[in-house]
Design a protein around this motif. Structure first.
Motif, PDB file in Angstrom:
ATOM      1  N   ALA A  15       0.836  -1.196   0.000  1.00  0.00           N
ATOM      2  CA  ALA A  15       0.000   0.000   0.000  1.00  0.00           C
ATOM      3  C   ALA A  15       0.873   1.250   0.000  1.00  0.00           C
ATOM      4  CB  ALA A  15      -0.924  -0.004   1.211  1.00  0.00           C
ATOM      5  N   ASP A  16       1.219   1.677  -1.213  1.00  0.00           N
ATOM      6  CA  ASP A  16       2.073   2.856  -1.360  1.00  0.00           C
ATOM      7  C   ASP A  16       1.299   3.965  -2.061  1.00  0.00           C
ATOM      8  OD1 ASP A  16       1.912   1.959  -3.966  1.00  0.00           O
ATOM      9  OD2 ASP A  16       4.055   1.515  -4.166  1.00  0.00           O
ATOM     10  N   ALA A  17       1.991   5.048  -2.399  1.00  0.00           N
ATOM     11  CA  ALA A  17       1.324   6.196  -3.003  1.00  0.00           C
ATOM     12  C   ALA A  17       0.712   5.848  -4.349  1.00  0.00           C
ATOM     13  CB  ALA A  17       2.321   7.349  -3.135  1.00  0.00           C
ATOM     14  N   ALA A  18       1.384   5.039  -5.146  1.00  0.00           N
ATOM     15  CA  ALA A  18       0.844   4.666  -6.453  1.00  0.00           C
ATOM     16  C   ALA A  18      -0.453   3.872  -6.300  1.00  0.00           C
ATOM     17  CB  ALA A  18       1.873   3.858  -7.234  1.00  0.00           C
ATOM     18  N   TRP A  19      -0.483   2.968  -5.344  1.00  0.00           N
ATOM     19  CA  TRP A  19      -1.692   2.186  -5.034  1.00  0.00           C
ATOM     20  C   TRP A  19      -2.840   3.104  -4.652  1.00  0.00           C
ATOM     21  CZ3 TRP A  19      -3.299   2.211   0.183  1.00  0.00           C
ATOM     22  CH2 TRP A  19      -4.304   1.300   0.533  1.00  0.00           C
ATOM     23  N   ALA A  20      -2.563   4.087  -3.810  1.00  0.00           N
ATOM     24  CA  ALA A  20      -3.602   5.015  -3.372  1.00  0.00           C
ATOM     25  C   ALA A  20      -4.110   5.855  -4.527  1.00  0.00           C
ATOM     26  CB  ALA A  20      -3.057   5.913  -2.267  1.00  0.00           C
ATOM     27  N   ARG A  21      -3.211   6.347  -5.351  1.00  0.00           N
ATOM     28  CA  ARG A  21      -3.619   7.189  -6.474  1.00  0.00           C
ATOM     29  C   ARG A  21      -4.498   6.405  -7.454  1.00  0.00           C
ATOM     30  NH1 ARG A  21      -1.821  12.018  -8.406  1.00  0.00           N
ATOM     31  NH2 ARG A  21      -0.105  12.081  -6.904  1.00  0.00           N
ATOM     32  N   ASP A  22      -4.165   5.148  -7.677  1.00  0.00           N
ATOM     33  CA  ASP A  22      -4.937   4.331  -8.619  1.00  0.00           C
ATOM     34  C   ASP A  22      -6.389   4.168  -8.188  1.00  0.00           C
ATOM     35  OD1 ASP A  22      -2.776   3.982 -10.279  1.00  0.00           O
ATOM     36  OD2 ASP A  22      -2.285   1.965  -9.549  1.00  0.00           O
ATOM     37  N   ALA A  23      -6.646   4.221  -6.887  1.00  0.00           N
ATOM     38  CA  ALA A  23      -7.999   4.002  -6.367  1.00  0.00           C
ATOM     39  C   ALA A  23      -8.679   5.289  -5.911  1.00  0.00           C
ATOM     40  CB  ALA A  23      -7.951   3.009  -5.217  1.00  0.00           C
ATOM     41  N   SER A  24      -8.115   6.423  -6.235  1.00  0.00           N
ATOM     42  CA  SER A  24      -8.617   7.685  -5.693  1.00  0.00           C
ATOM     43  C   SER A  24     -10.000   8.064  -6.207  1.00  0.00           C
ATOM     44  CB  SER A  24      -7.620   8.814  -5.975  1.00  0.00           C
ATOM     45  OG  SER A  24      -7.414   8.971  -7.365  1.00  0.00           O
ATOM     46  N   ASP A  25     -10.456   7.462  -7.294  1.00  0.00           N
ATOM     47  CA  ASP A  25     -11.814   7.741  -7.776  1.00  0.00           C
ATOM     48  C   ASP A  25     -12.884   7.080  -6.909  1.00  0.00           C
ATOM     49  OD1 ASP A  25     -10.880   9.230  -9.903  1.00  0.00           O
ATOM     50  OD2 ASP A  25     -11.019   7.590 -11.348  1.00  0.00           O
ATOM     51  N   TYR A  26     -12.492   6.151  -6.063  1.00  0.00           N
ATOM     52  CA  TYR A  26     -13.465   5.323  -5.358  1.00  0.00           C
ATOM     53  C   TYR A  26     -13.471   5.520  -3.846  1.00  0.00           C
ATOM     54  CZ  TYR A  26     -12.932   2.952  -9.832  1.00  0.00           C
ATOM     55  OH  TYR A  26     -12.847   2.666 -11.169  1.00  0.00           O
ATOM     56  N   ALA A  27     -12.442   6.119  -3.299  1.00  0.00           N
ATOM     57  CA  ALA A  27     -12.295   6.182  -1.841  1.00  0.00           C
ATOM     58  C   ALA A  27     -11.941   7.589  -1.389  1.00  0.00           C
ATOM     59  CB  ALA A  27     -11.214   5.207  -1.379  1.00  0.00           C
ATOM     60  N   GLY A  28     -12.249   7.854  -0.114  1.00  0.00           N
ATOM     61  CA  GLY A  28     -11.916   9.156   0.449  1.00  0.00           C
ATOM     62  C   GLY A  28     -10.654   9.154   1.279  1.00  0.00           C
ATOM     63  N   LEU A  29     -10.199   7.959   1.675  1.00  0.00           N
ATOM     64  CA  LEU A  29      -8.995   7.821   2.499  1.00  0.00           C
ATOM     65  C   LEU A  29      -8.231   6.595   2.045  1.00  0.00           C
ATOM     66  CD1 LEU A  29      -7.317   8.576   5.115  1.00  0.00           C
ATOM     67  CD2 LEU A  29      -8.767   6.915   6.316  1.00  0.00           C
ATOM     68  N   ALA A  30      -6.931   6.731   1.922  1.00  0.00           N
ATOM     69  CA  ALA A  30      -6.047   5.600   1.634  1.00  0.00           C
ATOM     70  C   ALA A  30      -5.022   5.509   2.746  1.00  0.00           C
ATOM     71  CB  ALA A  30      -5.346   5.785   0.294  1.00  0.00           C
ATOM     72  N   VAL A  31      -5.008   4.380   3.449  1.00  0.00           N
ATOM     73  CA  VAL A  31      -4.061   4.175   4.551  1.00  0.00           C
ATOM     74  C   VAL A  31      -2.868   3.394   4.010  1.00  0.00           C
ATOM     75  CG1 VAL A  31      -3.718   3.326   6.879  1.00  0.00           C
ATOM     76  CG2 VAL A  31      -5.978   4.139   6.181  1.00  0.00           C
ATOM     77  N   LEU A  32      -1.751   4.058   3.868  1.00  0.00           N
ATOM     78  CA  LEU A  32      -0.533   3.429   3.377  1.00  0.00           C
ATOM     79  C   LEU A  32       0.103   2.615   4.505  1.00  0.00           C
ATOM     80  CD1 LEU A  32      -1.185   5.830   1.440  1.00  0.00           C
ATOM     81  CD2 LEU A  32       1.268   6.069   1.079  1.00  0.00           C
ATOM     82  N   GLY A  33       1.046   1.769   4.134  1.00  0.00           N
ATOM     83  CA  GLY A  33       1.727   0.982   5.153  1.00  0.00           C
ATOM     84  C   GLY A  33       1.440  -0.507   5.008  1.00  0.00           C
ATOM     85  N   GLY A  34       1.608  -1.283   6.124  1.00  0.00           N
ATOM     86  CA  GLY A  34       2.175  -0.835   7.370  1.00  0.00           C
ATOM     87  C   GLY A  34       3.682  -0.607   7.287  1.00  0.00           C
ATOM     88  N   LEU A  35       4.132   0.194   8.197  1.00  0.00           N
ATOM     89  CA  LEU A  35       5.518   0.614   8.223  1.00  0.00           C
ATOM     90  C   LEU A  35       6.082   0.432   9.627  1.00  0.00           C
ATOM     91  CD1 LEU A  35       7.872   2.041   6.711  1.00  0.00           C
ATOM     92  CD2 LEU A  35       6.890   4.211   7.494  1.00  0.00           C
ATOM     93  N   ALA A  36       7.172  -0.310   9.724  1.00  0.00           N
ATOM     94  CA  ALA A  36       7.872  -0.490  10.992  1.00  0.00           C
ATOM     95  C   ALA A  36       8.748   0.729  11.257  1.00  0.00           C
ATOM     96  CB  ALA A  36       8.719  -1.757  10.944  1.00  0.00           C
ATOM     97  N   LEU A  37       8.596   1.329  12.432  1.00  0.00           N
ATOM     98  CA  LEU A  37       9.271   2.598  12.705  1.00  0.00           C
ATOM     99  C   LEU A  37      10.544   2.472  13.530  1.00  0.00           C
ATOM    100  CD1 LEU A  37       6.341   5.049  13.594  1.00  0.00           C
ATOM    101  CD2 LEU A  37       7.492   4.756  11.394  1.00  0.00           C
ATOM    102  N   ASP A  38      10.600   1.509  14.441  1.00  0.00           N
ATOM    103  CA  ASP A  38      11.746   1.462  15.347  1.00  0.00           C
ATOM    104  C   ASP A  38      12.543   0.179  15.140  1.00  0.00           C
ATOM    105  OD1 ASP A  38      10.045  -0.384  16.509  1.00  0.00           O
ATOM    106  OD2 ASP A  38      10.195   0.452  18.544  1.00  0.00           O
TER     107      ASP A  38
END
Length: 245
Positions: A15-38
């Motif tokens: 779930a990256d920015a390209a994935w979110a952009r591809d679905a932007s016609d259908y959704a109001g929020l795209a949650v990218l990730g998951g991402l390990a921070l520490d």
């Protein structure tokens, strides 16, 4: 919080920015990730890739990666969020600040049930340690972002409605609930949580959308089929039908 009231749920390592952009016609929020921070969660993510052939985001600098992915969506017609896993608060605060600068949602992951992540003290293990989870929520909220928490039902020993009330008090703006096979849990969580409630699991069309919304969800989210325009169109249209009625 977002319109249309359809979210795209994070898919680890996909779930990256390209994935979110591809679905932007259908959704109001795209949650990218998951991402390990520490260090602990990054180590767990590397083990998951090596042992399970999973996909994971493993950037050298997770905060820079998060900021770059959010910036890549600056001109997209969709609100962004980022699902993150951590055992420590400093990187969580840093991620929250980056999200706040971009009006993005910071989503605390209390959902991942992979043993490596749970053994590290992140993911689903946080559901059984409400004090630590509430501490993470408060830290992210104090750092300025809109805070969501991704949780799951059917975890032994976890009273999800009671935990929802605790997270509400800690500063959670949103709960993203994977109902598993217990769809009515959404109604129970609704009674305990005053913030925005997103229902997840098996959302494919009108029947599932309306069931969750009837239980009191404010929105629904789509996981695995989030790259399927036919499913997304059905979900978007069913959600609009409900709220326009």
């Amino acid at each position: 919080m977002f319109e249309p009231r359809v979210a795209l749920a994070s898919l680890s390592g996909e779930a990256d920015a390209a994935w979110a952009r591809d679905a932007s016609d259908y959704a109001g929020l795209a949650v990218l990730g998951g991402l390990a921070l520490d260090d602990a969660t990054q180590r767990a993510a590397r083990e998951m890739v090596a042992d399970r052939d999973r996909t994971e985001f493993l950037p050298d600098d997770p905060i820079d990666f998060l900021a770059g992915e959010l910036d890549a969506l600056a001109d997209a017609d969709i609100r962004a969020g980022f699902n993150v896993r951590t055992t420590t608060l400093a990187p969580l605060r840093a991620a929250s600040r980056e999200c706040a600068r971009r009006d993005a949602v910071l989503e605390v992951n209390a959902h991942c049930r992979q043993s490596e992540m749970c053994d590290a003290g992140a993911g689903e293990s946080l559901l059984r340690d409400g004090e630590r989870l509430a501490e993470q929520v408060a830290a992210a909220s104090d750092a300025g972002a809109t805070v969501s928490v991704k949780v799951r039902a059917e975890v032994d020993g976890v009273d999800l409605p009671a935990l929802a009330a605790r997270l509400d008090s800690a500063g959670a703006d949103c709960l993203h609930v994977d109902a598993m096979d217990s769809e009515p849990v959404i109604r129970e969580v609704r009674e305990s949580f005053d913030g925005f409630l997103v229902a997840n699991n098996g959302v494919r069309g009108r029947e599932t959308v309306h069931e969750y919304l009837d239980y009191g969800a404010d929105a629904v989210s789509v996981g695995r089929p989030s790259d399927n325009p036919r499913v997304l169109a059905r979900v978007r249209d069913a959600t609009a039908e409900w709220f326009d009625a």
